[in-house]
Structure formats: structure tokens, C-alpha cells
Design a protein around this motif. Structure first.
Motif, PDB file in Angstrom:
ATOM      1  N   ASN A 160      -2.780  18.749  -6.971  1.00 35.34           N
ATOM      2  CA  ASN A 160      -2.507  17.645  -7.882  1.00 35.34           C
ATOM      3  C   ASN A 160      -3.262  17.823  -9.203  1.00 35.34           C
ATOM      4  O   ASN A 160      -2.712  17.582 -10.278  1.00 35.34           O
ATOM      5  CB  ASN A 160      -2.875  16.308  -7.223  1.00 35.34           C
ATOM      6  CG  ASN A 160      -2.278  15.136  -7.983  1.00 35.34           C
ATOM      7  OD1 ASN A 160      -2.766  14.761  -9.051  1.00 35.34           O
ATOM      8  ND2 ASN A 160      -1.193  14.578  -7.460  1.00 35.34           N
ATOM      9  N   ARG A 161      -4.498  18.281  -9.120  1.00 34.87           N
ATOM     10  CA  ARG A 161      -5.239  18.537 -10.370  1.00 34.87           C
ATOM     11  C   ARG A 161      -4.553  19.648 -11.166  1.00 34.87           C
ATOM     12  O   ARG A 161      -4.526  19.618 -12.392  1.00 34.87           O
ATOM     13  CB  ARG A 161      -6.698  18.928 -10.057  1.00 34.87           C
ATOM     14  CG  ARG A 161      -7.528  17.778  -9.507  1.00 34.87           C
ATOM     15  CD  ARG A 161      -9.029  18.069  -9.588  1.00 34.87           C
ATOM     16  NE  ARG A 161      -9.449  19.234  -8.841  1.00 34.87           N
ATOM     17  CZ  ARG A 161      -9.733  19.240  -7.542  1.00 34.87           C
ATOM     18  NH1 ARG A 161      -9.635  18.117  -6.831  1.00 34.87           N
ATOM     19  NH2 ARG A 161     -10.102  20.347  -6.939  1.00 34.87           N
ATOM     20  N   LEU A 162      -4.003  20.608 -10.442  1.00 34.35           N
ATOM     21  CA  LEU A 162      -3.267  21.674 -11.115  1.00 34.35           C
ATOM     22  C   LEU A 162      -2.102  21.084 -11.925  1.00 34.35           C
ATOM     23  O   LEU A 162      -1.875  21.463 -13.077  1.00 34.35           O
ATOM     24  CB  LEU A 162      -2.745  22.667 -10.073  1.00 34.35           C
ATOM     25  CG  LEU A 162      -1.889  23.823 -10.560  1.00 34.35           C
ATOM     26  CD1 LEU A 162      -2.685  24.737 -11.466  1.00 34.35           C
ATOM     27  CD2 LEU A 162      -1.355  24.633  -9.376  1.00 34.35           C
ATOM     28  N   LEU A 163      -1.402  20.119 -11.325  1.00 32.78           N
ATOM     29  CA  LEU A 163      -0.287  19.478 -12.025  1.00 32.78           C
ATOM     30  C   LEU A 163      -0.735  18.836 -13.329  1.00 32.78           C
ATOM     31  O   LEU A 163      -0.011  18.844 -14.317  1.00 32.78           O
ATOM     32  CB  LEU A 163       0.320  18.382 -11.136  1.00 32.78           C
ATOM     33  CG  LEU A 163       1.305  18.799 -10.065  1.00 32.78           C
ATOM     34  CD1 LEU A 163       1.619  17.598  -9.178  1.00 32.78           C
ATOM     35  CD2 LEU A 163       2.579  19.323 -10.700  1.00 32.78           C
ATOM     36  N   THR A 164      -1.935  18.266 -13.295  1.00 33.62           N
ATOM     37  CA  THR A 164      -2.391  17.540 -14.485  1.00 33.62           C
ATOM     38  C   THR A 164      -2.734  18.479 -15.636  1.00 33.62           C
ATOM     39  O   THR A 164      -2.777  18.041 -16.770  1.00 33.62           O
ATOM     40  CB  THR A 164      -3.618  16.653 -14.192  1.00 33.62           C
ATOM     41  OG1 THR A 164      -4.712  17.502 -13.829  1.00 33.62           O
ATOM     42  CG2 THR A 164      -3.355  15.662 -13.073  1.00 33.62           C
ATOM     43  N   VAL A 165      -3.002  19.751 -15.360  1.00 37.05           N
ATOM     44  CA  VAL A 165      -3.340  20.660 -16.463  1.00 37.05           C
ATOM     45  C   VAL A 165      -2.182  21.576 -16.869  1.00 37.05           C
ATOM     46  O   VAL A 165      -2.247  22.228 -17.900  1.00 37.05           O
ATOM     47  CB  VAL A 165      -4.581  21.538 -16.142  1.00 37.05           C
ATOM     48  CG1 VAL A 165      -5.786  20.673 -15.841  1.00 37.05           C
ATOM     49  CG2 VAL A 165      -4.308  22.506 -15.007  1.00 37.05           C
ATOM     50  N   LEU A 166      -1.128  21.609 -16.068  1.00 34.39           N
ATOM     51  CA  LEU A 166      -0.008  22.469 -16.431  1.00 34.39           C
ATOM     52  C   LEU A 166       0.708  21.907 -17.664  1.00 34.39           C
ATOM     53  O   LEU A 166       0.846  20.692 -17.792  1.00 34.39           O
ATOM     54  CB  LEU A 166       0.989  22.564 -15.270  1.00 34.39           C
ATOM     55  CG  LEU A 166       0.559  23.435 -14.099  1.00 34.39           C
ATOM     56  CD1 LEU A 166       1.503  23.244 -12.921  1.00 34.39           C
ATOM     57  CD2 LEU A 166       0.494  24.904 -14.498  1.00 34.39           C
ATOM     58  N   GLN A 192      -9.177  25.080 -18.042  1.00 29.52           N
ATOM     59  CA  GLN A 192      -8.273  24.426 -17.090  1.00 29.52           C
ATOM     60  C   GLN A 192      -8.647  24.770 -15.655  1.00 29.52           C
ATOM     61  O   GLN A 192      -8.606  23.924 -14.762  1.00 29.52           O
ATOM     62  CB  GLN A 192      -6.833  24.843 -17.379  1.00 29.52           C
ATOM     63  CG  GLN A 192      -6.284  24.224 -18.655  1.00 29.52           C
ATOM     64  CD  GLN A 192      -4.962  24.860 -19.065  1.00 29.52           C
ATOM     65  OE1 GLN A 192      -4.763  26.057 -18.899  1.00 29.52           O
ATOM     66  NE2 GLN A 192      -4.067  24.035 -19.601  1.00 29.52           N
ATOM     67  N   LEU A 193      -9.046  26.024 -15.461  1.00 33.07           N
ATOM     68  CA  LEU A 193      -9.464  26.437 -14.122  1.00 33.07           C
ATOM     69  C   LEU A 193     -10.643  25.606 -13.630  1.00 33.07           C
ATOM     70  O   LEU A 193     -10.728  25.243 -12.464  1.00 33.07           O
ATOM     71  CB  LEU A 193      -9.862  27.916 -14.123  1.00 33.07           C
ATOM     72  CG  LEU A 193      -8.739  28.935 -13.980  1.00 33.07           C
ATOM     73  CD1 LEU A 193      -9.306  30.342 -14.038  1.00 33.07           C
ATOM     74  CD2 LEU A 193      -7.976  28.716 -12.679  1.00 33.07           C
ATOM     75  N   MET A 194     -11.550  25.308 -14.546  1.00 36.80           N
ATOM     76  CA  MET A 194     -12.726  24.520 -14.163  1.00 36.80           C
ATOM     77  C   MET A 194     -12.334  23.101 -13.765  1.00 36.80           C
ATOM     78  O   MET A 194     -13.032  22.452 -12.999  1.00 36.80           O
ATOM     79  CB  MET A 194     -13.734  24.477 -15.319  1.00 36.80           C
ATOM     80  CG  MET A 194     -14.468  25.784 -15.559  1.00 36.80           C
ATOM     81  SD  MET A 194     -15.162  26.491 -14.032  1.00 36.80           S
ATOM     82  CE  MET A 194     -16.433  25.266 -13.691  1.00 36.80           C
TER      83      MET A 194
END
Lengths: 413, 512
Positions: A144-150, A393-395
Motif C-alpha cells: 500500500n505504501r508502494l501505491l502511494t509513491v508510484l 521513495q524506497l525509504m
């Protein structure tokens, strides 16, 4: 090549395709498809799959010693492993993945896992999904956090989970949806009837607690129905019906992903890996679980067609199992495991990782495969190379992750 | 899913503020709340009955279920369920007989197996659901669900298909409001648990199984030649101390050694209904160091000692108190409440009834902020809909079907942690649509609930006997303050034919 039946179907459908569906801009297919072009599928094996019998180090003499009855035989023998590199061998029940290995689209990262030493399934799964091993207070999941930075806008089906529950890994701020497994996920719903749909829309719109979940379900359903109908028209190739379970779900998922360019992230969880007794060797309980998993992954890869080139599939499990078999032809809870990576961008045909062997001196606490690669390093590499995330973004996706110095070059480019 | 996190934070902040300032609950609200939490929601007339009886008296009566008579119709129905009145050994005998024959491959034999296994599954389910829907001892039924789940076994694993009915009846039900130590001991010794978490196979490392046994069931046993730590780990992690309860991997292994020899013989179970056996031959006679205790060789006494220690351990008190508070009050119970319950647990020697009494009389339990704060599990949703509608149910298959679809098959939790009961676990887009679909079918009388599941399998899916559509006014009266004024207004603005479905599919009815 459209036959009469399909033509009628299309005509019947045209109406539903142009119905406006409210504020959501989901109907604007295509605008954003470059942002969602690179796909990620995560398959989680709940229950701690026995990685030492998935990718077996048959070349280490300790392997057969530690596993006298459940150890896999050497290549060429009855029930023997499929040789990968002269040292590691693949479980024979995974023969359906051999072509992908040979095409160098499948790689393994061995002795990987969580730096947290817990042997609790439930804590370990939680860490694998939150992406913050050792920290229980994390509320959201890393997907979900990945979605927020894509980059790009997020539609209700940008991230989907197959199954009746929303997994921890997809919980959080960004919308995500879940679909029932198998054909049920793309069946008409009672809410498709205008009067009923409108009645419930009215009630749920003003619900503080459930309005957004309800709306996500409604929007996702419409999108998925569109995608699945599109497929029925196009795919006269249909193919033979697949056995139930994961191969079937994988076939559905592949169709949806091919037809709905906005689906970018997908998650599937499979259970039944907690083999404390009679796990078998080349045949038996574990083999019976691995066979449909392998078939499903091969089906997914094939069904995605050209999309597979832009897809990475990661298979992971919360921890590995004891190197030594226990008193009942099974294995107890261990530590290090193997992660699987499949896809067009994988530098495959190779077993990666820092492998230290199964000698008594090498085992973690005298019993388990040690973890020499943090699972987050693998996921971060995929996120960085495949999804093009920046360091910053990775962080956000993997906070507090130690910077990995290991040369994990399992991704092309 | 954006909501859970925000809501959780919101709920934590709001309790202390609201509990003191919010208006006290009305009589109807209090009655509804105890019906929703100590039971599976109101049946027609229940809110009025509880009000007349008084909230405290209702709670006290629920805590003493043996004082509440069961309706004759329910007793009669339960008495007709063969399987649930047979011993564990009898059911296992039937199960093994058809399994053995069917393995020979004959189609008739396979059909026979489907019938026998189907009967076992159906009757177990019917016994559970009939009680949950119709027993006036509602708290007892809620606690059966709670403790079964706490000590979960999975009916899909081998022999447990046959043993799960006895497990619930003999190891769970008699103890749900009693002493936790008794409950713990009963589950530890039941063959369903011994089988599910493999302890029946666990032996000392140097155990040499007798070679000349040929019996199929024992053929498996003959492979038992060493330790299996599965049960010992879950016993501490899930059943007692909790995952952060303060034990190490060494403690897991040592406890597994102490429990070697706790087993059962399938043949002896079938013939004599011997459900438990301590096999000294398999027991590890060496000394153990466990949780700071030095354990000398005492045979079965070592395991009994372990259960004594675990049952009264402060970590266990805390773990169980947290689970109870989360189940009965809200998803993130306050540490103060958990602490109070823990103290009560330790002071009463692990008396479940007294811990619950403290819980139900706590200010947190009746705080208006916690009313309706729990999202129903699929099981709670289905049972509460069946109760409110009072649809006559002779066929439970449609209910089992919807539980499967919603991800909560009855006796179908694969893993030993059972099912969660939080909103984060159960609220998702697909679930809301499916609950609404079920509500709509139930309200329209389209579920074949009043058709006897018969020999004619083809007809089983057809709604042969048309049930009456439900009456929205009756439902709204039954549910009282459960359905808000706002929701009632929306329902009133819609066609008559949709109203009952809207009540049972409303956001209000999703929570308790």
C-alpha cells in the motif's frame, strides 16, 4: 474473427460500457496506462514453505545427512531434483517452471528472509507484509505504501488482491480492492440492478465508516466486469478449463491484467505450507502443494502474454523450516528461506544470495538456514529497477531498511 | 481500504473524552447493546424483554446459562442429530470405514463416502447454527465461538473432519464459562487437537517404535521417531502466554519434550472411545529446563505441571484479557481495562465467568463510544440476520455457503490462530457487496432455508418451498436503535419491496 455469438454479446454489452459511473475517472482508460505499465505480482505462501526442498542444495553433503527421508534425490534419480546449476536443484513438482528457468526469466534468492528471528507464523507474516520487521506498531502494508509513491493517479483496481479478505500487505491509505477467487470475482452482482444499486448507494454514501470501502467495491466491480467481458470477446482462444485453485485464479488474474491496463499490483496468498509431519520428498504433501503453485505461475506468465515482459512476480514465505527433519518426516519452524522472482526483467537462470552451506557451524542457532539477504533488499531491488522508485521513495516504502551492500544483480538493466 | 487506521486512531482518542461526556445510553440502547455483545443480536421482542428484566439481571442470567431453560423445539431438533449425539470413537469409526473402502476406488464406495462425510459435516454445522440462532443461552453460544476459535482446529485436516464435533461438545462447550485450566486441559487431551498440531506423533528422540504393527492407522504412528514442536509452540504462543509472553526457542523445545507421550491410538479410540493416552514408552525421561523451572522425570505429570504453570501465568492472564476485551468491547481495548481483567483473572484462579462479570460491568463496556464499535464477523452477521428475520431454517446449507464466500467457513480456519474479530480483518469491498447480496436474498425469501436437504441432491439448490419475503416494519421494530434515524429515512424513501433487504444490508446492521 468474430462469430455471431460474440458479436451479439458485444452488442448487448455496448450499453453497459458507456454508462457513466460517477465521479471516479475510471472510464478514462489509456490515459494513465504508461504509469501502470510496469506490473508487480506478489504471491505469499502462508505457513512457512520449506525452501530447502523448493531449491534444494543437493550438492552439499550435509543436505542428505540432515534430511535422510525427506531430502530430495539427486538429479536423474527417481523423484530427483531438476538440476539448476550443478549444486542446487528444483523440486520435481515444479517442472512446469523449468521452461522459464531455461529462458532465464526465473531466479531464486536463497538464504533470504527477515532479520527478525521470530518463529511465530503470525508475527513473521505480519513483518513480511508491513515491511518493518520487529516493529508491530506499523499500521499499513508495504504494497500500500508502494501505491502511494508510484506516479500517476490511482484507480480502484490499481492494486487488487484475490480472495475474500483484504490482506495486511495492501492495507493503508491508498485504495485497493479485493476480488473473490475464481469466476465469482467477475460475476454480475445484485447491485448491478439499477434500483437495488441506487438504494444501497444512497444508504452507504452517508456512512462515516463504510462509504469509501463500499464505493471502492462498486467502482472496482464495474471496471473488472468491463475487463472480463472484453476478454470473452477477444479470447476465443479461451483454452481448456483449468483445475480449481491457484492455476484457475492465475488464469483469471492474467486475463484481467491483460485487459485492464490500470491493474498494476496484484496479490495472492496461498496456505497449507506448515508441514510439521509427513511432508514427503519428490512426492507427498509438499509436492502436492508445489505442483499447482508451479502450474499457476506458468499459467500466469503465459496468460499475461506480452505483459509478462513488463511484470515481476515475487514469491515469498514468512520463514523457512528446520534444516534437519524432525521425528515425523516433517520440519519445524526455521529461519532463512528462498525467494522466487519471475518476469521479463529478471536476470534469471541463476540462484542468487550469499549461500554459506548447511554445515553445523553454518546453521542459525544450530538448526536453521541463516538469513544472509534481508527480504527487503530483494523487494527494494525490484522496486528500484522495475518500478523505478527513487532512493527517497524506497525509504518511504521500506523505512529503516539497512542499506544493502550485497551485489544482488538478479534484475536486468 | 483507508478506514481502519484512521478509525482506530480516532477510536482511541475518543474513548476517554466520550465516556465521560456523552449522554448515557437509553434503555433501548442498553438492551440492544447487551443483546449484540453477549449474544448474536435481537430476535423479535428481545429488546423489550431485556428492558423488562433489567440489564444487570440479564447479564447475570447469561453468566449462569444452566438456569435458562432451552426451548423444547431446540432440544428436540438437537436430539435428532445423530452425529452430534455419538461419541468421538463412533463418528471416527464411520469415517474410517468409508474412507478405507473408498480408497479401493469403487464409484459406489465413493458415493457412500460422500454421504457419510456429508452427514457428519452437515449435522455438526446444524447443531452449531441451530444453537447460535435459537438458544436463549446466547452468551454460552458466543463463548463457544470465542473459545473454539482460541483453541482452533481445522476440520479439513484428516481425522479432524470426524473429531471436530466431539471437540466442540466435549472439550470446549462444558468449560466456556468455567476454569481456564480445565478448558486448557480438555483441549490438550482431545484427539482433535493432538492430531491437528501433531503432538500425537511426538516422541523422545531415542524412541524405537515396535516394528510388527501392520494396522493402517498405526502404520502412520510407527513413523513417529522423534520430537515435534508444533503443539508446544502454539500452546504458548496462541493458547496461553501470547507471542510476547516471554519464552524462547529453548522453552518451546523443552515443553515439547515434556509433552512427549501425550497421544491417542486411533484403533483404541474407535473401539473403546479412549480419547487420550499417555504413552510412557514415548516419553522423554530426561531432565528439562523450562521457563526457569527444573523438571525431573515425572511422566504425564510434567505436561500437567506445564499446563498449571501456563494457565496461571501473568502473561496468560494478560493475553486472554486482551482477547476478551477486544472481542466484547472494541478492537483496541484500553490497557487499563485489560489490566483490570488480568487482575481479576489471577485473583479468581482463572475463572472465566468472573472475568466476564468484571468486563460486562465495566464502564468501558457500556460507554456510548463503544456501542456499535465492532464490525460483525461474517459469522456474527449471518447469525444476527437469521435471528432478526426469524426465518424458519431447516436447511443450513445456504448459511454455510455464504460463510464460505465471506472467507469464514465454519470449522474451516486452517491455521491455529483461528479467525480474527476486528474490522481491519473483515471490512473490504468484496465483503460488503456479498453481505448485501445475502441480505437481499434472505429478505426476498429466495434462500432455500426451509427446504429439508434431501436425498435428491439436484433439487437441493432450488428454492422449492417459497419462503415469505421479510417484513421491513417487523425488522425495524426488532432491531430498534440498531438502525439509525438517518438510515430509516433512506429506507422509507425506497420502494416497499426493497426495504427489508435495505435493513439487513444497511451499514448499521454490519456493526454491533
Amino acid at each position: 474473427m468474430m462469430n455471431r455469438r460474440n458479436l451479439l454479446k458485444m452488442m448487448a454489452m455496448t450499453g453497459s460500457l458507456v454508462i457513466p459511473v460517477g465521479r471516479q475517472a475510471w472510464a478514462a482508460v489509456g490515459d494513465d496506462s504508461t504509469a501502470t505499465k510496469r506490473k508487480l505480482v506478489v504471491v505469499m505462501l502462508r505457513g512457512a514453505a520449506d525452501g530447502l526442498n523448493v531449491v534444494a542444495p543437493y550438492g552439499d553433503a550435509n543436505y542428505a545427512r540432515l534430511r535422510p527421508t525427506i531430502g530430495l534425490a539427486r538429479p536423474g534419480q527417481d523423484g530427483g531434483v531438476l538440476d539448476l546449476d550443478g549444486y542446487f536443484g528444483l523440486h520435481p513438482a515444479l517442472a512446469s517452471l523449468q521452461p522459464l528457468w531455461e529462458q532465464k526469466k526465473l531466479a531464486f534468492i536463497h538464504a533470504s528472509g527477515s532479520p527478525d528471528a521470530t518463529r511465530s507464523h503470525f508475527d513473521a507474516q505480519d513483518y513480511l507484509e508491513s515491511g518493518t520487521p520487529g516493529r508491530k506498531s506499523t499500521q499499513d502494508g508495504w504494497l500500500n505504501r508502494l501505491l502511494t509513491v508510484l506516479p500517476g493517479t490511482t484507480s480502484p483496481t490499481r492494486a487488487i488482491s484475490v480472495g475474500p479478505l483484504m490482506p495486511r500487505i495492501l492495507t493503508g491509505r491508498a485504495p485497493a480492492t479485493n476480488l473473490a477467487a475464481g469466476a465469482a470475482g467477475t460475476k454480475e452482482s445484485i447491485l448491478d440492478r439499477p434500483k437495488i444499486g441506487s438504494a444501497f448507494d444512497q444508504m452507504y454514501q452517508s456512512s462515516d465508516k463504510f462509504a469509501s470501502t463500499y464505493q471502492e467495491g462498486r467502482d472496482a466491480h464495474k471496471e473488472v466486469m468491463t475487463a472480463s467481458m472484453k476478454d470473452e470477446m477477444r479470447a476465443a482462444d479461451g483454452g481448456a478449463p483449468l483445475p480449481n485453485g491457484f492455476p484457475n485464479d492465475a488464469a483469471h488474474l492474467a486475463k484481467l491484467m491483460r485487459n485492464d491496463p490500470k491493474i498494476q499490483i496484484a496479490f495472492v496468498a496461498l496456505g497449507g505450507w506448515d508441514t510439521h509431519a509427513y511432508q514427503g520428498n519428490g512426492k507427498g504433501q509438499l509436492a502436492n502443494r508445489l505442483a499447482p503453485l508451479g502450474q499457476g505461475l506458468a499459467t500466469l506468465a503465459q496468460g499475461l502474454g506480452p505483459v509478462f515482459d513488463d511484470t515481476i512476480i515475487v514469491v515469498m514465505s514468512e520463514f523457512g523450516r528446520t534444516a534437519r527433519q524432525n521425528g515425523n518426516g516433517g520440519t519445524d519452524h526455521g529461519h532463512g528461506n528462498v525467494m522466487w522472482v519471475l518476469g521479463g526483467g529478471v536476470a534469471g537462470g541463476k540462484v542468487y544470495g550469499d549461500w554459506q552451506g548447511l554445515g553445523d557451524g553454518q546453521l542459525h542457532e544450530g538448526r536453521d538456514l541463516p538469513v544472509t539477504t534481508d527480504f527487503r533488499s530483494v523487494l527494494a531491488k525490484v522496486s528500484e529497477r522495475h518500478l523505478r522508485l527513487s532512493d527517497q521513495q524506497l525509504m518511504q516504502v521500506f523505512p529503516e531498511m539497512p542499506i544493502s551492500k550485497a551485489g544482488l544483480n538478479f534484475m536486468l538493466g | 481500504m483507508k478506514l481502519p487506521i484512521r478509525l482506530a486512531a480516532f477510536a482511541i482518542l475518543s474513548i476517554s473524552a466520550w465516556a465521560t461526556t456523552a449522554a448515557p445510553l437509553s434503555g433501548d440502547q442498553q438492551a440492544l447493546h447487551v443483546l449484540d455483545r453477549l449474544g448474536y443480536g435481537p430476535k423479535p421482542g428481545d429488546i423489550e424483554r431485556v428492558k423488562q428484566m433489567g440489564i444487570d439481571r440479564y447479564i447475570d442470567a447469561q453468566l449462569e446459562p444452566e438456569t435458562i431453560p432451552l426451548p423444547a423445539a431446540l432440544t428436540q431438533r438437537l436430539s435428532m442429530l445423530e452425529t452430534s449425539n455419538e461419541s468421538a470413537g463412533e463418528v471416527l469409526a464411520e469415517f474410517l470405514a468409508v474412507r478405507k473402502v473408498a480408497n479401493d476406488g469403487d464409484e459406489a464406495a465413493k458415493q457412500k463416502r460422500r454421504e457419510v462425510v456429508g452427514k457428519i459435516v452437515e449435522q455438526n454445522a446444524e447443531a452449531r447454527l441451530a444453537r447460535a440462532i435459537d438458544s436463549p443461552r446466547q452468551l454460552e453460544e458466543v463463548m463457544v465461538d470465542f473459545w473454539f476459535n482460541h483453541f482452533n482446529v481445522f476440520a479439513g485436516k484428516g481425522l479432524d473432519r470426524a473429531l471436530v464435533g466431539s471437540y466442540e461438545r466435549d472439550a470446549i462447550r462444558p468449560y466456556v464459562l468455567g476454569s481456564f485450566r480445565d478448558l486448557l486441559g480438555a483441549t490438550a487431551k482431545h484427539p482433535a487437537m493432538l492430531f491437528y498440531l501433531d503432538n500425537w506423533l511426538s516422541t523422545s528422540a531415542d524412541y524405537q517404535p515396535p516394528q510388527l504393527r501392520r494396522n493402517a492407522a498405526q502404520g502412520q504412528k510407527a513413523k513417529a521417531t522423534g520430537l515435534n514442536e508444533n503443539y508446544a509452540r502454539e500452546l504458548m504462543e496462541l493458547h496461553t502466554l501470547g507471542v510476547d509472553g516471554g519464552y524462547s526457542q529453548k522453552d518451546v523445545t523443552e515443553l515439547a519434550r515434556m509433552l512427549t507421550g501425550w497421544t491417542f491410538e486411533p484403533r483404541d479410540l474407535v473401539r473403546n472411545n479412549h480419547t487420550f493416552r499417555f504413552d510412557a514408552q514415548r516419553h522423554d525421561m530426561g531432565d528439562k529446563e523450562w521457563l526457569g523451572h527444573h523438571i525431573g522425570a515425572q511422566g504425564q505429570g510434567e505436561g500437567e505441571f506445564a499446563l498449571d504453570v501456563l494457565a496461571m501465568h501473568p502473561s496468560t492472564a494478560h493475553h486472554l484479557s486482551y482477547e476478551l476485551a477486544q472481542y466484547f468491547v472494541q478492537d483496541n481495548p484500553s490497557p487499563e481495562l485489560v489490566e483490570r481483567l488480568s487482575k481479576r483473572y489471577l485473583a479468581t484462579n482463572g475463572n472465566i465467568r468472573e472475568v466476564l462479570r468484571t468486563l460486562f460491568h465495566s464502564p468501558e463496556f457500556m460507554a456510548s463510544a463503544n456501542v456499535g464499535a465492532k464490525f460483525k464477523t461474517p459469522y456474527q452477521f449471518v447469525i444476527s440476520a437469521a435471528r432478526a428475520s426469524q426465518a424458519p431454517i431447516t436447511n443450513v446449507r445456504p448459511l454455510l455457503g455464504v460463510l464460505n464466500q465471506l472467507g469464514m467457513p465454519l470449522y474451516g480456519a486452517q491455521t491455529p490462530d483461528g479467525y480474527k474479530n476486528t474490522q481491519a480483518a473483515w471490512l473490504n469491498p468484496d465483503a460488503l457487496t456479498r453481505r448485501i447480496t445475502f441480505a437481499t436474498a434472505l429478505a426476498a425469501g429466495r434462500l432455500p432455508l426451509n427446504k429439508m436437504p434431501g436425498n435428491d441432491d439436484k433439487a437441493a439448490g432450488a428454492p422449492a418451498v417459497a419462503a415469505q419475503p421479510l417484513d421491513a416494519v417487523m425488522l425495524l421494530n426488532t432491531l430498534g436503535p440498531a438502525i439509525s434515524g438517518k438510515t430509516r429515512a433512506t429506507i422509507d424513501n425506497n420502494p416497499q419491496a426493497l426495504r427489508a433487504a435495505m435493513v439487513l444490508g444497511s451499514p448499521d446492521f454490519m456493526q454491533r
